[in-house]
Design a protein around this motif. Structure first.
Motif, PDB file in Angstrom:
ATOM      1  N   ASP A   1       0.758  -1.247   0.173  1.00 38.64           N
ATOM      2  CA  ASP A   1       0.068   0.003   0.027  1.00 38.64           C
ATOM      3  C   ASP A   1       0.925   1.238  -0.028  1.00 38.64           C
ATOM      4  O   ASP A   1       0.457   2.091  -0.872  1.00 38.64           O
ATOM      5  CB  ASP A   1      -0.967  -0.103   1.001  1.00 38.64           C
ATOM      6  N   ARG A   2       1.849   1.261   0.704  1.00 38.46           N
ATOM      7  CA  ARG A   2       2.906   2.245   0.915  1.00 38.46           C
ATOM      8  C   ARG A   2       3.376   2.786  -0.425  1.00 38.46           C
ATOM      9  O   ARG A   2       3.349   3.868  -0.929  1.00 38.46           O
ATOM     10  CB  ARG A   2       3.700   2.187   2.080  1.00 38.46           C
ATOM     11  N   LEU A   3       3.838   1.690  -0.986  1.00 43.47           N
ATOM     12  CA  LEU A   3       4.632   1.943  -2.348  1.00 43.47           C
ATOM     13  C   LEU A   3       3.720   2.382  -3.435  1.00 43.47           C
ATOM     14  O   LEU A   3       3.926   3.070  -4.271  1.00 43.47           O
ATOM     15  CB  LEU A   3       5.332   0.694  -2.889  1.00 43.47           C
ATOM     16  N   PHE A   4       2.424   1.646  -3.259  1.00 45.51           N
ATOM     17  CA  PHE A   4       1.394   2.034  -4.401  1.00 45.51           C
ATOM     18  C   PHE A   4       1.059   3.387  -4.153  1.00 45.51           C
ATOM     19  O   PHE A   4       1.045   4.283  -5.119  1.00 45.51           O
ATOM     20  CB  PHE A   4       0.357   1.220  -4.119  1.00 45.51           C
ATOM     21  N   ARG A   5       0.784   4.111  -2.962  1.00 46.88           N
ATOM     22  CA  ARG A   5       0.451   5.506  -2.681  1.00 46.88           C
ATOM     23  C   ARG A   5       1.451   6.524  -3.197  1.00 46.88           C
ATOM     24  O   ARG A   5       1.056   7.483  -3.824  1.00 46.88           O
ATOM     25  CB  ARG A   5       0.161   5.568  -1.361  1.00 46.88           C
ATOM     26  N   PHE A   6       2.857   6.038  -3.180  1.00 50.50           N
ATOM     27  CA  PHE A   6       3.819   7.041  -3.498  1.00 50.50           C
ATOM     28  C   PHE A   6       3.652   7.044  -5.134  1.00 50.50           C
ATOM     29  O   PHE A   6       3.705   8.310  -5.618  1.00 50.50           O
ATOM     30  CB  PHE A   6       5.160   6.352  -3.129  1.00 50.50           C
ATOM     31  N   VAL A   7       3.573   6.070  -5.961  1.00 51.52           N
ATOM     32  CA  VAL A   7       3.339   6.139  -7.209  1.00 51.52           C
ATOM     33  C   VAL A   7       2.503   6.654  -7.832  1.00 51.52           C
ATOM     34  O   VAL A   7       2.250   7.577  -8.618  1.00 51.52           O
ATOM     35  CB  VAL A   7       3.832   4.696  -7.946  1.00 51.52           C
ATOM     36  N   SER A   8       1.364   6.252  -7.022  1.00 46.50           N
ATOM     37  CA  SER A   8      -0.146   6.903  -7.650  1.00 46.50           C
ATOM     38  C   SER A   8      -0.125   8.327  -7.202  1.00 46.50           C
ATOM     39  O   SER A   8      -0.515   8.946  -8.463  1.00 46.50           O
ATOM     40  CB  SER A   8      -1.198   6.082  -6.747  1.00 46.50           C
ATOM     41  N   GLN A   9       0.079   8.722  -6.280  1.00 49.08           N
ATOM     42  CA  GLN A   9       0.122  10.328  -5.774  1.00 49.08           C
ATOM     43  C   GLN A   9       1.343  11.177  -6.281  1.00 49.08           C
ATOM     44  O   GLN A   9       1.142  12.442  -6.372  1.00 49.08           O
ATOM     45  CB  GLN A   9      -0.240  10.434  -4.330  1.00 49.08           C
ATOM     46  N   GLN A  10       2.345  10.584  -6.348  1.00 51.74           N
ATOM     47  CA  GLN A  10       3.635  11.626  -6.400  1.00 51.74           C
ATOM     48  C   GLN A  10       4.025  11.371  -7.834  1.00 51.74           C
ATOM     49  O   GLN A  10       4.948  12.379  -8.144  1.00 51.74           O
ATOM     50  CB  GLN A  10       4.790  11.184  -5.389  1.00 51.74           C
ATOM     51  N   ILE A  11       3.892  10.742  -8.704  1.00 50.01           N
ATOM     52  CA  ILE A  11       4.014  10.121  -9.946  1.00 50.01           C
ATOM     53  C   ILE A  11       2.927  11.013 -10.960  1.00 50.01           C
ATOM     54  O   ILE A  11       2.020  10.364 -10.880  1.00 50.01           O
ATOM     55  CB  ILE A  11       4.664   9.132 -10.484  1.00 50.01           C
ATOM     56  N   ARG A  12       3.095  12.179 -11.406  1.00 55.66           N
ATOM     57  CA  ARG A  12       2.016  12.652 -12.326  1.00 55.66           C
ATOM     58  C   ARG A  12       1.595  12.028 -13.600  1.00 55.66           C
ATOM     59  O   ARG A  12       2.653  11.357 -14.261  1.00 55.66           O
ATOM     60  CB  ARG A  12       2.354  14.243 -12.702  1.00 55.66           C
ATOM     61  N   TYR A  13       0.614  11.832 -13.967  1.00 55.47           N
ATOM     62  CA  TYR A  13       0.127  11.219 -15.078  1.00 55.47           C
ATOM     63  C   TYR A  13       0.548  12.127 -16.386  1.00 55.47           C
ATOM     64  O   TYR A  13      -0.368  13.005 -16.481  1.00 55.47           O
ATOM     65  CB  TYR A  13      -1.174  10.535 -15.019  1.00 55.47           C
ATOM     66  N   MET A  14       1.433  11.881 -17.037  1.00 52.35           N
ATOM     67  CA  MET A  14       1.685  12.573 -18.418  1.00 52.35           C
ATOM     68  C   MET A  14       2.592  11.676 -19.296  1.00 52.35           C
ATOM     69  O   MET A  14       3.471  11.193 -18.732  1.00 52.35           O
ATOM     70  CB  MET A  14       2.279  13.999 -17.844  1.00 52.35           C
TER      71      MET A  14
END
Length: 844
Positions: free
Chosen positions: A299-312
């Motif tokens: 969950d912690r790793l998922f939240r980082f990539v989901s929220q801190q890596i912008r979709y572009m």
């Protein structure tokens, strides 16, 4: 005929050759066929595909040349508008499209060439920008057809060159042989080298007697030929799967197994996954330092990539652009990436945390046809292998996702990239229980019918995903207006006095999304003649994802599946304190429970100590409704709508005489075999209000004549005010002669069925069903009376009969009566329904 159905359809039904000016038998045949294609011969078509010749030649390395020649007759103004610009899509460096010729055949025999160079333009496909993707290699070639008129025929000749296979040394294609236009003739040829044969091919959803197939070998090449003739047009339906996935279609592939594609994508991704940086290693250690277990680490790793890596998305790869992710270190440092980039980064970080993670190709849409392996996927997610051989799926694309795998990706085809290869799988359906909107409300009504209330809304599953994303782009005042609009749809004149959303930062996905509303509305009640109706403040009919997934159900029948995509629902309850001025209940809503594998619905309303309490639950249990269940769905939705319209009725001070009985439901259904044979079912549910009602309704008396009919009690029960239920015993059922039998022996003796109901007292609810079977009556007739000297909540009469049997009906004093008609499976039906009927008052 613009049949570019999606970016995965790399065929466009292309070919070469065809008629030219001068004597040409093929042209003469096509022109003659076009002349016969008129609006009268095709009354439901805007254009007709007269002929299309497609010839493909592929090589062992997957490169190919496709030549196409297409003739389309324009029948209507709509058809003219849709054909006046022709568009062709391609992606560099995989291939290009060339329009070799465009001609317009006029009805008077003139052939007008179109200057392709002057009327065409190649541009970057602008549709990708709406998804925040910027790939200058996604191209669209558009050609205008000036002077096109209704009645013209268009000839378009194209060449498509595939110079790079998406999966090296493979070739595949997808052709549509049925469409929203009639198809007169298609010839579709595929030629390939004997050392790279077609490993899989399938014709799906065939239309009978429209396709012929032949195969021949000439030296080093094998040619497959399909000839398609006279395919009627299909008609699109609301909320159906994409057209190209349900019509007659041909799938071809040199790839023998899905595992081959799985291994290819792993081999393509693996160098990018191993391109980790020291910064990534440090971030992983930081994130999982005190994680108590596997689930928390994920969950912690998922939240980082989901929220801190912008979709572009920027496409910079050379080997397999559109499929190949960036180096994960680049995505980590830039803090942006498209779906495949974010998925690859999460896979790499999970692997740094000793979790067996893999990239996943998934199709965010209809499921893939499993018979023929093809690399046409449009999304990338992540899988972590579990000890039992299953996978935990994650989609880090959404920056505001609360669930690691969103409900809208359930029941989708996916392929795990694995060094040993994996089969095609289907993502699990997330049950409705995990996608519920929960609403709990409370309020107080004043003596004038004004309401002050509050409600707490808890967004579960897909509701959290959908509404959190929406709220993230709104200002606080805009959020308040959003909810005020939703409440006004149920209660005109209402205003929201407070709107508090938790968490305050809606991007804090660790905190469940909830909203606390306070609202008020003046004078909700409807009053007259000493009676008062209270519209119930159900907010779930305006708020909740379940309101948006059923779609349109106006068709009488369906040919194609109705898709909802998500199983979800709404649970709602509220308590209302009534004014202390002696409101006396006359009718409280009573709703039958609906339970099926498609939908479930229940609701109940109670009144105790001046407090009205109501609860309701609506759940869509399925993600797709097949055509054979469509009528069941329609009827269930009607029943739910009737239930939602019910309102409590009260008697106010000085509000008239007392009722003896409250009829909760009275439904009579006639099912006819023919004009002389039928079955009538009568279901009655009523509440005893007075001693006079107890005396009058404690017995059921039904007359009938056994010469042509029989009456039986299917069930009878009495529910006491304390909840004790008593069933009718066999000894309480008797059949007696009608009073006149002895005085008229020349006539068939009539009978009277007498049922004594046990334990009836004031406050009891009586529930019984009678079945009358008629055999050989002179003719059919029936009369339904709506209302009477007691209030009635629901009164319904249905007649179902063979479609060929004429039936006359007459409605008198039918104001407020809901009338329905339907036809299905050779039967016709009609129904008349009345709700919330007040009691008539007796007059001398």
């Amino acid at each position: 005929m613009n049949r570019t159905l999606s970016m995965v359809l790399f065929l466009a039904l292309l070919s070469a050759g065809g008629p030219r000016a001068g004597a040409d038998p093929a042209r003469d045949r096509i022109v003659a066929a076009a002349a016969a294609a008129t609006p009268e011969s095709y009354p439901n078509a805007d254009d007709v595909l007269i002929e299309e010749i497609v010839r493909m030649e592929y090589e062992a390395d997957g490169t190919s040349v496709t030549r196409s020649e297409e003739f389309v007759k324009v029948l209507t103004e709509k058809g003219r508008r849709e054909n006046q610009t022709r568009s062709f899509y391609f992606t560099l460096p995989y291939g290009t499209v060339t329009v070799e010729a465009v001609e317009i055949f006029k009805p008077d025999g003139r052939v007008v060439p179109v200057d392709v160079n002057a009327q065409s333009r190649v541009m970057v496909d602008p549709s990708q920008m709406s998804q925040n993707i910027y790939n200058p290699n996604d191209k669209v070639l558009s050609v205008g057809l000036p002077g096109l008129e209704t009645g013209d025929m268009i000839r378009v000749a194209t060449r498509r060159d595939t110079v790079k296979a998406r999966v090296p040394d493979t070739w595949s294609d997808y052709a549509v042989f049925e469409y929203t236009s009639p198809l007169k003739r298609i010839v579709y040829e595929v030629s390939g080298p004997v050392e790279r044969p077609l490993a899989r091919m399938a014709l799906r959803d065939p239309v009978a007697d429209t396709v012929r197939y032949a195969c021949s070998t000439n030296g080093a090449r094998v040619t497959h030929r399909w000839e398609v003739a006279d395919v009627p047009r299909m008609f699109e339906e609301p909320n159906m799967p994409p057209v190209y996935t349900v019509v007659q279609r041909l799938l071809l592939s040199t790839i023998p197994d899905w595992r081959d594609i799985s291994r290819w994508y792993w081999k393509l991704s693996e160098p990018r996954l191993t391109a980790v940086s020291d910064g990534m290693r440090e971030k992983v250690r930081e994130l999982i330092a005190d994680a108590p277990g596997r689930a928390e680490r994920i969950d912690r790793l998922f939240r980082f990539v989901s929220q801190q890596i912008r979709y572009m998305g920027l496409t910079i790869e050379d080997e397999a652009p559109g499929y190949e992710p960036h180096d994960v270190s680049l995505t980590f440092e830039n803090r942006y990436g498209v779906c495949r980039d974010k998925a690859a980064l999460l896979v790499a970080m999970l692997r740094l945390a000793d979790l067996p993670a893999y990239p996943v190709l998934i199709h965010a849409g209809e499921k893939r046809d499993p018979e023929v392996p093809q690399p046409y996927f449009n999304h990338a997610v992540v899988a972590v292998a579990n000890d039992d051989g299953s996978y935990t799926l994650m989609d880090p694309t959404d920056e505001n996702a609360a669930d690691i795998f969103p409900a809208y990706l359930c029941n989708r085809s996916y392929l795990v990239a694995h060094p040993e290869g994996e089969p095609l799988r289907t993502s699990p359906i997330i049950p409705a229980e995990r996608n519920m909107m929960t609403i709990a409300g409370a309020g107080r009504l004043d003596a004038e019918g004004g309401l002050r209330a509050s409600a707490t809304l808890t967004f579960g599953g897909i509701n959290d995903t959908a509404y959190r994303n929406h709220f993230a782009g709104l200002k606080p005042e805009e959020r308040r207006r959003f909810f005020e609009g939703a409440i006004k749809r149920r209660m005109p004149g209402a205003s929201v006095t407070s709107c508090v959303i938790e968490p305050a930062d809606v991007r804090d996905t660790a905190t469940p999304l909830s909203v606390r509303l306070e609202y008020e509305t003046p004078r909700m009640t409807i009053e007259g003649d000493g009676r008062l109706m209270l519209p119930l403040p159900w907010l779930g009919s305006s708020i909740g994802y379940a309101n948006f997934v059923i779609g349109q159900t106006g068709l009488d029948v369906r040919r194609y599946t109705l898709e909802t995509d998500v199983a979800c629902g709404i649970e709602e309850s509220f308590e209302l304190d009534l004014p202390a001025n002696g409101w006396e209940p006359v009718v409280l809503p009573a709703t039958p429970r609906i339970e099926s594998d498609l939908l479930s619905f229940s609701a109940d309303t109670t009144l105790e100590g001046g407090r009205l309490t109501a609860r309701a639950r609506f759940a869509i249990e399925a993600v797709a409704f097949p055509p054979e269940r469509y009528l069941e769905l329609k009827q269930t939705l009607k029943d739910i709508e009737y239930s939602r319209r019910q309102m409590p009725v009260f008697r106010t001070a000085g509000g008239g005489e007392e009722d003896d009985v409250e009829v909760l439901s009275h439904v009579t259904t006639y099912r006819m075999e023919d004009a002389r044979h039928w079955t009538a079912e009568e279901s009655v549910r009523l509440r005893i209000l007075t001693y006079a009602g107890k005396k009058q309704y404690s017995e059921i008396r039904v007359g009938y004549n056994p010469a042509w009919e029989e009456v039986v009690l299917e069930h009878g029960r009495v529910t006491a005010p304390d909840g004790v239920v008593r069933e009718v015993a066999p000894t309480e059922i008797n059949v007696l002669d009608a009073p006149w039998v002895a005085s008229a022996p020349r006539y068939p003796a009539a009978r009277t069925l007498v049922v004594n109901l046990p334990g009836v007292e004031v406050g009891s609810v009586l529930d019984y069903r009678l079945r009358r079977v008629v055999r050989g009556a002179p003719f059919f007739s029936a009369r339904g009376t709506f209302g009477g000297f007691n209030p009635v909540r629901t009164n319904r009469v249905e007649v179902i009969h063979p479609a060929g049997l004429d039936m006359n009906s007459l409605v008198l004093n039918g104001e407020g009566l809901l009338c329905e008609e339907w036809t299905t499976n050779g039967l016709r039906g009609a129904a008349w329904t009345a709700v919330n009927l007040p009691a008539l008052r007796r007059e001398d």
